[in-house]
Design an enzyme around this catalytic site. Structure first.
Site, PDB file in Angstrom:
ATOM      1  N   GLY A  46       0.601  -1.142  -0.097  1.00 44.79           N
ATOM      2  CA  GLY A  46      -0.045   0.087  -0.086  1.00 44.79           C
ATOM      3  C   GLY A  46       0.825   1.281   0.093  1.00 44.79           C
ATOM      4  N   GLN A  51       3.310  10.118   0.696  1.00 46.58           N
ATOM      5  CA  GLN A  51       4.500   9.087   0.939  1.00 46.58           C
ATOM      6  C   GLN A  51       5.460   9.513  -0.184  1.00 46.58           C
ATOM      7  OE1 GLN A  51       2.348   5.364   1.913  1.00 46.58           O
ATOM      8  NE2 GLN A  51       4.311   5.044   3.143  1.00 46.58           N
ATOM      9  N   CYS A  94       5.619  -0.246   7.332  1.00 46.10           N
ATOM     10  CA  CYS A  94       5.231   0.835   6.433  1.00 46.10           C
ATOM     11  C   CYS A  94       6.767   1.376   5.646  1.00 46.10           C
ATOM     12  CB  CYS A  94       5.087   2.213   7.479  1.00 46.10           C
ATOM     13  SG  CYS A  94       4.688   3.477   6.563  1.00 46.10           S
ATOM     14  N   LEU A  95       6.480   1.716   4.481  1.00 44.60           N
ATOM     15  CA  LEU A  95       7.474   1.919   3.564  1.00 44.60           C
ATOM     16  C   LEU A  95       8.092   3.303   3.992  1.00 44.60           C
ATOM     17  CD1 LEU A  95       5.955   1.200   0.048  1.00 44.60           C
ATOM     18  CD2 LEU A  95       7.633  -0.199   1.360  1.00 44.60           C
ATOM     19  N   HIS A 136      -4.711   1.690   7.516  1.00 45.26           N
ATOM     20  CA  HIS A 136      -3.247   2.044   7.666  1.00 45.26           C
ATOM     21  C   HIS A 136      -3.046   3.217   6.628  1.00 45.26           C
ATOM     22  CE1 HIS A 136       1.338   1.226   7.805  1.00 45.26           C
ATOM     23  NE2 HIS A 136       1.189   2.038   7.012  1.00 45.26           N
ATOM     24  N   GLU A 137      -3.428   2.842   5.242  1.00 43.15           N
ATOM     25  CA  GLU A 137      -3.253   4.085   4.480  1.00 43.15           C
ATOM     26  C   GLU A 137      -4.016   5.499   4.528  1.00 43.15           C
ATOM     27  OE1 GLU A 137      -0.853   3.552   2.606  1.00 43.15           O
ATOM     28  OE2 GLU A 137      -0.652   1.139   3.076  1.00 43.15           O
ATOM     29  N   HIS A 140      -2.364   7.638   6.625  1.00 43.07           N
ATOM     30  CA  HIS A 140      -1.341   8.450   6.182  1.00 43.07           C
ATOM     31  C   HIS A 140      -2.108   9.853   5.668  1.00 43.07           C
ATOM     32  CE1 HIS A 140       2.191   6.324   6.018  1.00 43.07           C
ATOM     33  NE2 HIS A 140       1.737   5.222   5.441  1.00 43.07           N
TER      34      HIS A 140
HETATM   35 NI    NI Z   1       2.664   3.072   5.500  1.00 48.72          NI
END
Ligand code: NI
Length: 174
Positions: A46, A51, A94-95, A136-137, A140
């Site tokens: 995701g 991000q 998370c990235l 989660h997304e 963000h």
């Molecule tokens: Ni994330």
């Protein structure tokens, strides 16, 4: 398609609240294509636009297993209409928080209203990994990271580690 640079914590941009997409169009589709490419390249499931430094309420996801056919999902201006009062726990990463993982509890099911890749209104009833991932997304989009759910001590330890990694200078022997 372009692979974009993924911002990592600590970074103030990640803490911005993203803005709703108005006049959805080609430019947003190009962004989603780039985001998907960037996500696949980083082996993520995701990615939110913020991000890659774009404060728009756009998310891409693909929770299909590596061996399965790709199944990209696109969410523009997602809104959670309903949440289950039962919770499920996943170990999340998370990235934007590289190499850090923690068990996070979230509602196990949710109903999400959003625009798809073509700007059509859709409603999705998500459960399991899909429900956790979309929540989660969507965090963000509010400038929230999964580490915000941890104790102050745990969170500050993680941020310290990440800051150290960022400041690391390449060692060369000449
Ligand atoms: Ni994330």
């Amino acid at each position: 398609m372009t692979i974009k640079n993924i911002l990592t914590e600590p970074n103030k941009i990640l803490r911005q609240v993203s803005l709703s997409v108005k006049n959805f169009g080609k430019e947003d589709q190009v962004l989603m294509d780039d985001m998907l490419e960037t996500m696949y390249h980083a082996n993520g499931i995701g990615l939110a636009a913020i991000q890659v430094g774009v404060p728009k309420r756009i998310i891409v996801m693909d929770i299909s297993k590596n061996s399965e056919k790709k199944n990209p999902m696109y969410f523009v201006n997602p809104i959670i209409r309903n949440k289950n009062s039962n919770f499920s726990t996943y170990e999340e990463g998370c990235l934007s928080v590289p190499d850090q993982f923690a068990e996070i509890e979230r509602p196990s099911e949710c109903e999400v209203e959003y625009l798809d890749y073509n700007g059509n209104k859709k409603i999705l009833n998500a459960s399991g990994l899909l429900a956790t991932c979309i929540q989660h997304e969507m965090d963000h989009l509010e400038g929230i990271l999964f580490i915000d759910y941890l104790s102050k001590l745990k969170k500050s330890m993680i941020i310290k580690k990440l800051s150290k990694q960022k400041n690391k200078v390449d060692r060369i022997v000449v």
